[in-house]
Design an enzyme around this catalytic site. Structure first.
Site, PDB file in Angstrom:
ATOM      1  CB  THR A   1      -0.934  -0.012   1.234  1.00 37.34           C
ATOM      2  OG1 THR A   1      -1.777  -1.158   1.131  1.00 37.34           O
ATOM      3  CG2 THR A   1      -1.760   1.251   1.331  1.00 37.34           C
TER       4      THR A   1
ATOM      5  CG  HIS B   1       1.432  -9.601   3.672  1.00 36.64           C
ATOM      6  ND1 HIS B   1       0.111  -9.964   3.721  1.00 36.64           N
ATOM      7  CD2 HIS B   1       1.462  -8.387   3.096  1.00 36.64           C
ATOM      8  CE1 HIS B   1      -0.620  -8.998   3.199  1.00 36.64           C
ATOM      9  NE2 HIS B   1       0.178  -8.023   2.816  1.00 36.64           N
TER      10      HIS B   1
ATOM     11  CB  CYS C   1      -9.006  -3.960   0.960  1.00 40.87           C
ATOM     12  SG  CYS C   1     -10.432  -2.910   0.989  1.00 40.87           S
TER      13      CYS C   1
ATOM     14  CG  ASN D   1      -6.320  -7.326  -5.672  1.00 39.51           C
ATOM     15  OD1 ASN D   1      -6.043  -6.627  -6.646  1.00 39.51           O
ATOM     16  ND2 ASN D   1      -7.268  -7.014  -4.821  1.00 39.51           N
TER      17      ASN D   1
HETATM   18  N1  PLP Z   1      -1.585  -4.363  -4.325  1.00 41.73           N
HETATM   19  C1  PLP Z   1      -2.202  -5.539  -4.498  1.00 41.73           C
HETATM   20  C2  PLP Z   1      -2.473  -6.011  -5.885  1.00 41.73           C
HETATM   21  C3  PLP Z   1      -2.607  -6.277  -3.395  1.00 41.73           C
HETATM   22  O1  PLP Z   1      -3.244  -7.425  -3.574  1.00 41.73           O
HETATM   23  C4  PLP Z   1      -2.346  -5.768  -2.098  1.00 41.73           C
HETATM   24  C5  PLP Z   1      -2.798  -6.490  -0.901  1.00 41.73           C
HETATM   25  O2  PLP Z   1      -3.711  -7.287  -0.941  1.00 41.73           O
HETATM   26  C6  PLP Z   1      -1.674  -4.557  -1.974  1.00 41.73           C
HETATM   27  C7  PLP Z   1      -1.305  -3.875  -3.108  1.00 41.73           C
HETATM   28  C8  PLP Z   1      -1.365  -3.976  -0.638  1.00 41.73           C
HETATM   29  O3  PLP Z   1      -0.259  -4.609  -0.050  1.00 41.73           O
HETATM   30  P1  PLP Z   1      -0.056  -4.560   1.536  1.00 41.73           P
HETATM   31  O4  PLP Z   1      -1.035  -5.486   2.130  1.00 41.73           O
HETATM   32  O5  PLP Z   1       1.365  -5.008   1.714  1.00 41.73           O
HETATM   33  O6  PLP Z   1      -0.240  -3.142   1.945  1.00 41.73           O
END
Ligand code: PLP
Length: 375
Positions: free
Chosen positions: A72, A193, A316, A143
């Site tokens: 993020t 993660h 999310c 995702n």
């Molecule tokens: N981008 C995508 C495509 C994701 O699937 C995710 C998390 O699910 C993120 C960004 C965000 O990553 P983080 O959970 O490390 O903030």
């Protein structure tokens, strides 16, 4: 995860042993990586070593890896770090891209969720005619659906028009090769993660010539690109997970067999079932299943009660139900009836059997209930 069937790898993968061990070792280092004494230097060594490993993994340069608190933050830095740019993002990006730049123009996608390159070219041409500098952000794999985007083609088009490209490779890492050179991109976001590392750490890899304005200021860490003491323990775990990620990619063929069997068995059971993005290339671990008439949340709860962990929509943040913008953009009639099943390296044939059994029972119960109501 003893008694649970865990099929939510796109939300987060289990922490791998290598990451656990690396983090335990890093916990014994007291120093701050910015301190000049021996303990500080020990912490710095961990961070810099990880930087090289992660740069190698994405075909980047270790001088241009910025550690962040996750995908993020990496996406927010990429989308807001360039000055005076008009931003184009695909319409199916993760919320951390979409919400980072509410002013961005959206590139439409087709019914499979694939970015419309002709539309992108028209947008690039207009912007170039208007003398605008452009940043294009297109993810490598979605995702929710696993749909793979033609990022190298986006990169090629962008170069033609002098635009920069950011790619959110958070879901692709460890599942597909992520190479900045081959993808023709200027920035790549990744997150630990999703590959068996700890939650709360990620990175933005940037190409030479890309100057970013920090979004978190103070301290001058990460070459003034991101202030704040580095998450040394998390970064150590990230590196350990990254090291196994290439070898793990080879094992994705086994995951593909499991996912394909799951889809085949569900489809023969439920002819009304829709699989989002099935008409195009997808991550081999992901299934976005739409069962018309049955809310995704209801399915998630029924499966959870039976000990099976999956997601609905983009999920999310847990508890918050948002209808999937991804499925809406693809023109899916009932985006609220979708669930996401995502497998990983630890998934087994038994996991798939249990899922198919529990899901079929749930569908049967719902159909009987509906018939009773109608009678
Ligand atoms: N981008 C995508 C495509 C994701 O699937 C995710 C998390 O699910 C993120 C960004 C965000 O990553 P983080 O959970 O490390 O903030």
């Amino acid at each position: 995860m003893a008694d649970q069937v865990y099929l939510d790898y796109n939300a987060s993968a289990p922490l791998c042993d290598e990451a656990k061990q690396a983090m335990l070792a890093a916990m014994d280092v007291a120093g701050n990586p910015s301190s000049v004494h021996a303990s500080g230097r020990a912490a710095r060594k961990i961070v810099d070593h990880a930087r090289r490993t992660i740069a190698d993994l994405v075909g980047g340069d270790s001088e241009r890896i910025v550690f962040t608190s996750g995908g993020t933050e990496a996406n927010n830095l990429a989308l807001n770090g360039l000055e005076d740019v008009t931003v184009f993002t695909s319409a199916v990006e993760h919320p951390s891209v979409i919400e980072a730049r509410p002013d961005a123009k959206r590139i439409p996608v087709d019914a499979n969720g694939v970015t419309d390159l002709a539309a992108l070219e028209a947008m690039l041409k207009d912007a170039s005619d208007a003398g605008q500098k452009v940043l294009v952000s297109v993810m490598l794999a979605n995702n929710e659906t696993g749909v793979i985007q033609p990022v190298a083609k986006v990169g090629l088009l962008a170069r033609e028009y002098g635009a920069k490209v950011h790619c959110d490779a958070v879901q692709a890492l460890g599942r597909l090769p992520v190479d900045m050179g081959r993808l023709l991109v200027d920035m790549v976001s990744i997150s630990a993660h999703k590959i068996g590392g700890p939650k709360g750490v990620g990175a933005l890899a940037i190409a030479p010539g890309v100057m970013l304005v920090p979004q978190i200021r103070g301290g001058g860490q990460e070459k003034y690109r991101r202030g704040g003491t580095e998450n040394v323990i998390g970064i150590a775990g990230f590196e350990a997970a990254a090291k196994r990620s290439e070898a793990n990619m080879a094992k994705m063929a086994d995951v593909a067999k499991l996912r394909d069997r799951l889809e085949t068995e569900l489809a023969s059971e439920a002819p009304e079932l829709l699989i989002a993005g099935k008409g195009t290339e997808r991550l081999v671990n992901t299934s976005c299943l739409i069962l018309p008439g049955m809310p995704g949340e209801t399915q998630v709860m029924a499966l959870d009660l039976a000990g099976v962990a999956i997601s609905s929509g983009s999920a999310c943040s847990s508890g918050k139900v948002r209808e999937s913008h991804v499925l809406k953009e693809m023109g899916v009639d009932e985006p609220g009836s979708a669930i996401r099943v995502s497998l990983g390296l630890e998934s087994t044939n038994e996991d798939v059997d249990t899922f198919v059994r529990v899901w079929s029972r749930m569908r049967g119960n719902a159909a009987r209930k509906k018939a009773r109501h109608a009678a």
